[in-house]
Design a protein around this motif. Structure first.
Motif, PDB file in Angstrom:
ATOM      1  N   GLY A  19       0.775  -1.380   0.027  1.00  0.00           N
ATOM      2  CA  GLY A  19       0.026   0.118   0.000  1.00  0.00           C
ATOM      3  C   GLY A  19       0.835   1.332  -0.039  1.00  0.00           C
ATOM      4  O   GLY A  19       0.351   2.243  -0.697  1.00  0.00           O
ATOM      5  N   LEU A  20       2.007   1.172   0.780  1.00  0.00           N
ATOM      6  CA  LEU A  20       2.813   2.452   0.658  1.00  0.00           C
ATOM      7  C   LEU A  20       3.456   2.650  -0.799  1.00  0.00           C
ATOM      8  O   LEU A  20       3.558   3.789  -1.270  1.00  0.00           O
ATOM      9  CB  LEU A  20       4.103   2.152   1.669  1.00  0.00           C
ATOM     10  CG  LEU A  20       3.751   2.516   3.204  1.00  0.00           C
ATOM     11  CD1 LEU A  20       4.802   2.028   3.994  1.00  0.00           C
ATOM     12  CD2 LEU A  20       3.512   3.813   3.565  1.00  0.00           C
ATOM     13  N   LEU A  21       3.888   1.500  -1.305  1.00  0.00           N
ATOM     14  CA  LEU A  21       4.703   1.638  -2.686  1.00  0.00           C
ATOM     15  C   LEU A  21       3.433   1.896  -3.643  1.00  0.00           C
ATOM     16  O   LEU A  21       3.683   3.025  -4.603  1.00  0.00           O
ATOM     17  CB  LEU A  21       5.169   0.502  -2.965  1.00  0.00           C
ATOM     18  CG  LEU A  21       6.163  -0.145  -2.241  1.00  0.00           C
ATOM     19  CD1 LEU A  21       6.605  -1.616  -2.634  1.00  0.00           C
ATOM     20  CD2 LEU A  21       7.567   0.890  -2.431  1.00  0.00           C
ATOM     21  N   ALA A  22       2.256   1.522  -3.404  1.00  0.00           N
ATOM     22  CA  ALA A  22       1.307   1.855  -4.513  1.00  0.00           C
ATOM     23  C   ALA A  22       0.492   3.291  -4.430  1.00  0.00           C
ATOM     24  O   ALA A  22       0.419   4.154  -5.528  1.00  0.00           O
ATOM     25  CB  ALA A  22      -0.104   1.003  -4.407  1.00  0.00           C
ATOM     26  N   GLY A  23       0.796   3.848  -3.163  1.00  0.00           N
ATOM     27  CA  GLY A  23       0.212   5.160  -2.963  1.00  0.00           C
ATOM     28  C   GLY A  23       1.082   6.098  -3.239  1.00  0.00           C
ATOM     29  O   GLY A  23       1.078   7.325  -3.367  1.00  0.00           O
ATOM     30  N   ARG A  62      -5.438  -1.937  -0.397  1.00  0.00           N
ATOM     31  CA  ARG A  62      -6.435  -0.800  -0.993  1.00  0.00           C
ATOM     32  C   ARG A  62      -6.645   0.274   0.183  1.00  0.00           C
ATOM     33  O   ARG A  62      -6.486   1.433  -0.294  1.00  0.00           O
ATOM     34  CB  ARG A  62      -7.758  -1.355  -1.176  1.00  0.00           C
ATOM     35  CG  ARG A  62      -7.990  -2.202  -2.564  1.00  0.00           C
ATOM     36  CD  ARG A  62      -7.587  -1.253  -3.649  1.00  0.00           C
ATOM     37  NE  ARG A  62      -7.656  -1.833  -5.025  1.00  0.00           N
ATOM     38  CZ  ARG A  62      -7.628  -1.500  -6.137  1.00  0.00           C
ATOM     39  NH1 ARG A  62      -7.164  -0.077  -6.150  1.00  0.00           N
ATOM     40  NH2 ARG A  62      -7.673  -1.742  -7.429  1.00  0.00           N
ATOM     41  N   LEU A  63      -6.696  -0.187   1.415  1.00  0.00           N
ATOM     42  CA  LEU A  63      -7.152   0.802   2.677  1.00  0.00           C
ATOM     43  C   LEU A  63      -5.894   1.545   2.853  1.00  0.00           C
ATOM     44  O   LEU A  63      -5.820   2.719   3.012  1.00  0.00           O
ATOM     45  CB  LEU A  63      -7.497   0.091   3.918  1.00  0.00           C
ATOM     46  CG  LEU A  63      -7.746   0.943   4.965  1.00  0.00           C
ATOM     47  CD1 LEU A  63      -8.815   1.995   4.964  1.00  0.00           C
ATOM     48  CD2 LEU A  63      -7.897  -0.104   6.083  1.00  0.00           C
ATOM     49  N   MET A  64      -4.739   0.979   2.986  1.00  0.00           N
ATOM     50  CA  MET A  64      -3.229   1.689   3.056  1.00  0.00           C
ATOM     51  C   MET A  64      -3.127   2.811   1.920  1.00  0.00           C
ATOM     52  O   MET A  64      -2.737   3.790   2.193  1.00  0.00           O
ATOM     53  CB  MET A  64      -2.291   0.879   3.285  1.00  0.00           C
ATOM     54  CG  MET A  64      -0.955   1.071   3.591  1.00  0.00           C
ATOM     55  SD  MET A  64      -0.889   1.948   5.340  1.00  0.00           S
ATOM     56  CE  MET A  64       0.932   2.292   5.582  1.00  0.00           C
ATOM     57  N   ARG A  65      -3.005   2.169   0.681  1.00  0.00           N
ATOM     58  CA  ARG A  65      -3.155   3.051  -0.556  1.00  0.00           C
ATOM     59  C   ARG A  65      -3.860   4.260  -0.419  1.00  0.00           C
ATOM     60  O   ARG A  65      -3.356   5.328  -0.956  1.00  0.00           O
ATOM     61  CB  ARG A  65      -3.329   2.246  -1.542  1.00  0.00           C
ATOM     62  CG  ARG A  65      -3.268   2.992  -3.229  1.00  0.00           C
ATOM     63  CD  ARG A  65      -3.621   1.902  -3.985  1.00  0.00           C
ATOM     64  NE  ARG A  65      -3.534   2.879  -5.521  1.00  0.00           N
ATOM     65  CZ  ARG A  65      -4.971   2.857  -5.841  1.00  0.00           C
ATOM     66  NH1 ARG A  65      -5.808   2.976  -5.285  1.00  0.00           N
ATOM     67  NH2 ARG A  65      -4.625   3.893  -7.225  1.00  0.00           N
TER      68      ARG A  65
END
Length: 297
Positions: A117-121, A176-179
Motif C-alpha cells: 500500500g505504501l509503494l502503490a500510494g 487498498r485501505l493503506m493505499r
C-alpha cells in the motif's frame, strides 16, 4: 545545508511527539474496562497456545473407549470425546493452531498490505498500476471458494501452508485501505518539505508516511484477527484445513457435527472460538475509536 538540518530536526521532534501520542493512546485504551478484560482473555489464549501444560497435565491423546462421549466427571470438567479422550485437554491443545494461524496471518497480512500500500500510494504510475491490477485479479476470486480450491489441491496441509494461502488471498483489501490513506498523506506539508530537500523516498516512507497512514490498517487488522480464528475452524470443519492427528477447534467442530447426541462436543470449542473472536473484535473497536481524531478531542 541549514534546510536539511531543519528537516532532520523536525523529524526528531515529530518522532518524540509520536512517542508521546502512543503513550496517550495506551492510557486511553487502559481506561476502557472492556479493552482490559478482552486483552487479559486474549493473553490467556496466547498462553494456552504457547504452554498448554500450564492448564492441563493430561495427555490429549490418552483415550479410553469405554468413556466415549461421556459427560463431565471428576478431573474431567468437559467430559470425553468420541474416542474417550479428555475433552478439556483437547480443547486446551486445540488453541495452538487457531491462535497461530490467526496471529501469524494477521501480522503477515498487515506487513504485506502496509508495504504494498505504501509503494502503490507513494509511487503512482507503473508501480501503482502493477500492484493495483494484481489486487484486482485476486479481488475477482471468491475468497472462501479460492481457499477451498487451493487447499484441496495440497496433499499435506500444515499450519504454515494454511497461513500462506490465507496471506495470498487476503492482502488486497488491506493494501487498498493503506493505499488510499497514503494518497492523503503524501501531499502534506512535512512530506513535501522532506522531499524538496532531497530526503530519500525510503526514509520519507518510514519516518513520515507510514506512521501517519498506518492507523486505519492497524484497526482493521485487529478487527480481522477474530475472523481468522473462525476461518481456520471453517476450513478444518470443511476438511481442507488441518489434518489428523492435528488437534484444533475446527476439527472438534467436524466431529461434533456427526454426534448431535453429545452436545458438549460442540459447546466447548464453540465457546472458546466465540470468546476469542469477540475479544479481538472489542480490542479492534477500542483501538479504532482511540485512533479516531474526532474521538481524541
Amino acid at each position: 545545508m541549514s534546510e536539511t538540518q531543519a528537516i532532520f530536526e523536525s523529524e526528531a521532534l515529530e518522532l518524540g511527539a509520536r512517542t508521546l501520542s502512543n503513550r496517550e493512546l495506551l492510557r486511553a485504551l487502559l481506561r476502557k474496562p472492556q479493552f482490559v478484560l478482552c486483552t487479559v482473555l486474549v493473553l490467556t489464549f496466547f498462553l494456552m497456545a504457547a504452554v498448554p501444560r500450564i492448564f492441563t497435565a493430561t495427555d490429549p491423546r490418552f483415550c479410553e473407549l469405554g468413556k466415549s462421549q461421556q459427560g463431565r466427571a471428576p478431573g474431567h470438567p468437559f467430559g470425553f470425546d468420541v474416542q474417550g479422550c479428555d475433552y478439556f485437554a483437547n480443547v486446551i491443545y486445540g488453541a495452538r493452531p487457531s491462535v497461530l494461524v490467526s496471529v501469524v496471518a494477521s501480522i503477515g497480512g498487515f506487513l504485506i498490505a502496509a508495504v504494498l500500500g505504501l509503494l502503490a500510494g507513494y509511487f503512482p504510475g507503473f508501480v501503482d498500476n502493477l500492484i493495483s491490477r494484481t489486487a484486482d485479479v485476486l479481488f475477482s476470486l471468491p475468497g472462501l471458494v479460492a481457499l477451498i480450491v487451493v487447499l484441496n489441491s495440497v496433499p499435506n496441509r500444515s499450519i504454515w501452508i494454511i497461513v500462506g494461502v490465507i496471506l495470498l488471498t487476503s492482502w488486497p483489501l488491506g493494501m487498498r485501505l493503506m493505499r488510499s490513506t497514503v494518497f492523503s498523506v503524501r501531499n502534506r506539508e512535512f512530506v513535501l518539505a522532506a522531499r524538496s530537500v532531497g530526503v530519500p523516498p525510503l526514509r520519507i516512507l518510514r519516518k513520515h508516511v507510514f506512521p501517519n497512514a498506518m492507523a486505519p490498517l492497524l484497526a482493521t487488522t485487529t478487527l480481522g484477527v477474530g475472523g481468522l480464528v473462525g476461518l481456520e475452524a471453517i476450513l478444518t470443519f470443511l476438511g481442507v484445513g488441518l489434518q489428523p492427528p492435528s488437534i484444533s477447534w475446527g476439527s472438534q467442530f467436524g466431529v461434533a457435527a456427526s454426534y448431535r447426541d453429545a452436545p458438549h462436543l460442540f459447546i466447548w470449542p464453540a465457546l472458546f472460538i466465540s470468546t476469542m473472536t469477540i475479544s479481538f473484535m472489542i480490542i479492534g473497536d477500542s483501538i479504532r475509536d482511540a485512533l479516531d481524531p474526532k474521538l481524541m478531542r
